[in-house]
Design an enzyme around this catalytic site. Structure first.
Site, PDB file in Angstrom:
ATOM      1  N   ASP A   1      39.776  37.160  37.023  1.00  0.00           N
ATOM      2  CA  ASP A   1      40.049  38.346  37.803  1.00  0.00           C
ATOM      3  C   ASP A   1      41.538  38.604  37.577  1.00  0.00           C
ATOM      4  OD1 ASP A   1      39.607  40.263  39.847  1.00  0.00           O
ATOM      5  OD2 ASP A   1      40.696  38.964  41.222  1.00  0.00           O
TER       6      ASP A   1
ATOM      7  N   ASP B   1      40.500  35.166  43.058  1.00  0.00           N
ATOM      8  CA  ASP B   1      41.114  34.829  44.336  1.00  0.00           C
ATOM      9  C   ASP B   1      40.132  35.058  45.470  1.00  0.00           C
ATOM     10  OD1 ASP B   1      40.986  37.525  44.242  1.00  0.00           O
ATOM     11  OD2 ASP B   1      43.060  37.897  44.801  1.00  0.00           O
TER      12      ASP B   1
HETATM   13  P1  ADP Z   1      41.053  43.301  40.975  1.00  0.00           P
HETATM   14  O1  ADP Z   1      39.842  43.359  40.150  1.00  0.00           O
HETATM   15  O2  ADP Z   1      42.289  43.607  40.160  1.00  0.00           O
HETATM   16  O3  ADP Z   1      41.205  42.043  41.759  1.00  0.00           O
HETATM   17  P2  ADP Z   1      39.934  44.845  43.193  1.00  0.00           P
HETATM   18  O4  ADP Z   1      38.531  44.813  42.734  1.00  0.00           O
HETATM   19  O5  ADP Z   1      40.285  44.063  44.393  1.00  0.00           O
HETATM   20  O6  ADP Z   1      40.978  44.515  42.020  1.00  0.00           O
HETATM   21  O7  ADP Z   1      40.338  46.346  43.467  1.00  0.00           O
HETATM   22  C1  ADP Z   1      40.227  47.319  42.448  1.00  0.00           C
HETATM   23  C2  ADP Z   1      40.986  48.577  42.771  1.00  0.00           C
HETATM   24  O8  ADP Z   1      40.464  49.158  43.957  1.00  0.00           O
HETATM   25  C3  ADP Z   1      42.443  48.373  43.029  1.00  0.00           C
HETATM   26  O9  ADP Z   1      43.197  48.394  41.855  1.00  0.00           O
HETATM   27  C4  ADP Z   1      42.763  49.551  43.941  1.00  0.00           C
HETATM   28  O10 ADP Z   1      42.965  50.708  43.166  1.00  0.00           O
HETATM   29  C5  ADP Z   1      41.508  49.727  44.742  1.00  0.00           C
HETATM   30  N1  ADP Z   1      41.578  49.018  46.004  1.00  0.00           N
HETATM   31  C6  ADP Z   1      40.863  47.944  46.383  1.00  0.00           C
HETATM   32  N2  ADP Z   1      41.167  47.548  47.625  1.00  0.00           N
HETATM   33  C7  ADP Z   1      42.126  48.380  48.055  1.00  0.00           C
HETATM   34  C8  ADP Z   1      42.876  48.511  49.268  1.00  0.00           C
HETATM   35  N3  ADP Z   1      42.730  47.678  50.300  1.00  0.00           N
HETATM   36  N4  ADP Z   1      43.780  49.525  49.348  1.00  0.00           N
HETATM   37  C9  ADP Z   1      43.950  50.371  48.330  1.00  0.00           C
HETATM   38  N5  ADP Z   1      43.292  50.296  47.176  1.00  0.00           N
HETATM   39  C10 ADP Z   1      42.382  49.351  47.030  1.00  0.00           C
HETATM   40 MG    MG Z   2      40.781  40.588  43.113  1.00  0.00          MG
END
Ligand code: ADP
Ligand code: MG
Length: 620
Positions: A320, A513
């Site tokens: 991730d 994470d």
């Molecule tokens: P990653 O795969 O990088 O761990 P996530 O799946 O957690 O990322 O989130 C993907 C995208 O969704 C983020 O890059 C953001 O644009 C949006 N996002 C997710 N959670 C939030 C939040 N709490 N506030 C704002 N944007 C969010």
């Molecule tokens: Mg993540």
């Protein structure tokens, strides 16, 4: 036990020097025999009654009683062998229980992070209490040299903490008021007052202990193999021994030669002594236990020997991005197309995010340095992989990526700067976007390199972030494949695709994470979670937990698992090999019972010593 061995050994020496014979000699030999071996005879007898005849005690009892009967029958008067075999066997058992007990104790001591008490401060006085009794929000005092019993926040005092038992990190961490502090670390220099933020049962140290306690109940395939092996092996040996005792003399009778029952019976008994599979039965679980202990000492929690085994077969590592390869600490780089004041945008975003544990949320809260009144926020909805919607001061606030904007039918204004974009809409009106960016963890690049060196064939990064950001990160780190703009469910299907494409003998590890990716952690062959920043759900769902979130530890975990499995295979091959050679030698009459028992005890000692090597992982 030791005294029984010594008495019996002295008697045996005296008897062989003093050449007493006849009935007196026999009874004295029998006394020496029973002193050292009576419990084995009882156990064997109980085994026969219960119908479980195929254990070590049965083998030893049959072999030695057989040898005595043989000596009586041949009137040789030489019972030394039966007594000596029993002596050696018991000495071996004693050594083994000592060595195994000692190494288990050492390993457990290494993992000993359990605090025994907490110093609770109440009405100006300090009371020593069971950590279980301390309520959330109490003030506890931790003196230099003491373990921090419960997670909390420092109220007063400055000190450095030794977290090596938790994270494997040997550099002390300095703490000052307002710093968070995790239980299980050791306070080194100054007196600290801590306000607890969790109950003992919810604190880091309890979570880790729970994991460790459950680890030994998850058996690896190699351990299963050994118990299955023993089930087939012992009967096979007994039948062969019987055949060895009966067939050759019968054949000689048939061809007309004189039958030498004594010789063949002796060989069959020797065969039985040799066949004891104890070295294997002991050393394999011990190797895994040592491997898990060594890993935990390096700040890597492995939840069971089955995971250690799978880890050693890992060929594909899927990451991730946020919080795993990057720090998950975003900085605000700019605010574009703002329809209202910049500060207002940040304030609304921070308020909407105030309840989320996502790294983006935490970063936005940091960016808005002023105190927030949480009572202004209601109806918070977190949409995984998209963002947050909430009511702030009665206005509908949405903040997240383009997907979220489309979801609430707001047209986002695209942004051309590289970075993660948080679009903000208030009452379905687009009010602008915040450009934030994250940095890679210091060790991420090296971690990817180390993985290649540890034999990983493919590295993949999955992220919900924008393609532009994802590609840049992957390129700097040297990751082979990237998939971006994924929803959490897309991550699961991507991992399933990868699982299908690989061969079944290889394993796929997912490292995350746990924020939005706990389902993936569960779906991969092996789920590795970041323990310090990761959510509790991740730590539950994962098979391996990295205590200090350092991606370098992934390669280390794989190397530890490989070393441990190498030791397990060495022991299997060595023990079975020596057994096999001895069995053949015994069958053709080249090995006597003495050699057999020496081989058995010797193999066991070497196998146990080899198993303990799995504990030493510092330099891997
Ligand atoms: P990653 O795969 O990088 O761990 P996530 O799946 O957690 O990322 O989130 C993907 C995208 O969704 C983020 O890059 C953001 O644009 C949006 N996002 C997710 N959670 C939030 C939040 N709490 N506030 C704002 N944007 C969010
Ligand atoms: Mg993540």
């Amino acid at each position: 036990m030791l005294s029984r061995i010594i008495i019996s050994a002295l008697m045996l020496i005296a008897l062989s020097i003093s050449s007493v014979s006849g009935a007196l000699g026999f009874s004295l030999y029998m006394v020496a025999y029973l002193v050292v071996g009576y419990d084995i005879l009882i156990k064997a007898f109980k085994g026969i009654i219960r119908g479980q005849v195929m254990d070590e005690c049965f083998l030893m009892a049959t072999a030695t009683v057989g040898a005595i009967v043989l000596a009586l029958y041949e009137r040789s008067g030489d019972y030394t062998e039966a007594v000596a075999v029993m002596l050696f066997y018991q000495t071996g058992e004693l050594f083994q229980s000592y060595a195994v007990g000692k190494s288990r104790k050492n390993i457990t001591e290494l993992m000993d992070i359990r605090p025994d008490y907490a110093n609770l401060e109440e009405d100006g006085s300090i009371r020593r209490v069971d950590p279980d009794e301390v309520e959330v929000g109490s003030i506890i005092v931790v003196q230099p040299g003491e373990k921090v019993p419960i997670d909390g926040v420092v109220v007063s005092g400055q000190s450095s903490l030794n977290t090596s038992a938790l994270t494997g990190e040997s550099l002390p961490r300095s703490v000052a008021p307002d710093d968070e502090i995790i239980s299980g670390s050791i306070n080194m220099t100054g007196l600290l007052k801590i306000r607890t933020t969790k109950e003992f049962g919810e604190s880091t140290v309890s979570k880790i202990l729970e994991l460790m306690e459950n680890a030994s109940s998850r058996k690896s395939k190699s351990e299963d193999f050994i118990s299955k092996f023993a089930r087939v092996y012992t009967p096979a040996v007994c039948i062969s021994a019987l055949a060895l005792a009966i067939l050759p003399p019968l054949v000689s009778i048939i061809v007309g030669a004189s039958a030498s029952w004594g010789i063949w019976l002796y060989r069959a008994l020797t065969f039985l002594v040799i066949s004891c599979p104890c070295a294997l039965v002991i050393s394999i679980p011990l190797s895994f236990f040592a491997g898990i202990g060594g890993a935990s000492n390096a700040g890597i929690l492995i939840k069971g020997s089955n995971y250690l085994e799978t880890l050693s077969k890992t060929k594909i590592v899927v990451f991730d991005k946020t919080g795993t390869l990057t720090k998950g600490v975003f900085e605000v780089n700019g605010i574009h197309h703002a329809r209202i004041e910049d500060e207002k945008i940040i304030e609304y975003a921070a308020l909407a995010e105030s309840a989320s544990s996502h790294p983006i949320a935490k970063s936005l809260l940091n960016a808005h340095s002023k105190q927030l009144d949480r009572s202004r926020v209601e109806d918070v909805k977190e949409i995984s992989g998209c963002g947050i919607t909430a009511k702030v001061d009665g206005h509908e606030v949405a903040c997240g990526n383009e997907k979220l904007m489309r979801l609430i039918s707001v047209e986002p204004i695209p942004c051309h700067s590289v970075g993660t974009i948080i679009h903000v809409a208030i009452d379905k009106e687009y009010v602008g976007h915040i450009v934030i960016s994250d940095v890679e963890k210091a060790h991420s690049k090296q971690a990817v390199k180390e993985l290649k060196r540890a034999g990983i064939e493919k590295t993949v990064m999955l992220t919900g972030d924008r393609t532009a950001v994802a590609d840049t990160v992957a390129k700097t780190l040297g990751i082979d494949e990237v998939y971006s703009e994924l929803l959490p469910s897309d991550k699961v299907s991507k991992v399933e695709e990868l699982l299908k494409a690989k061969s079944p003998s290889e394993a796929l590890a997912f490292v995350g994470d746990g924020i939005n990716d706990a389902p993936v952690l569960g779906r991969a062959d092996i789920g590795i979670a970041m323990g310090a920043m990761g959510s509790d759900a991740a730590i539950e769902a994962a098979d391996v937990v990295l205590m200090d979130d350092d991606p370098l530890k992934i390669a280390k975990a794989i190397k530890i698992s490989k070393k441990c499995l190498r030791i397990v295979y060495q022991n299997i091959v060595f023990a079975i090999g020596v057994k096999f050679i001895c069995l053949v030698l015994g069958a053709v009459g080249l090995a006597n019972m003495w050699l057999a028992i020496f081989a058995d005890v010797g193999v066991m000692i070497i196998a146990v010593l080899n198993a303990i090597r799995a504990l030493f992982v510092k330099k891997l």
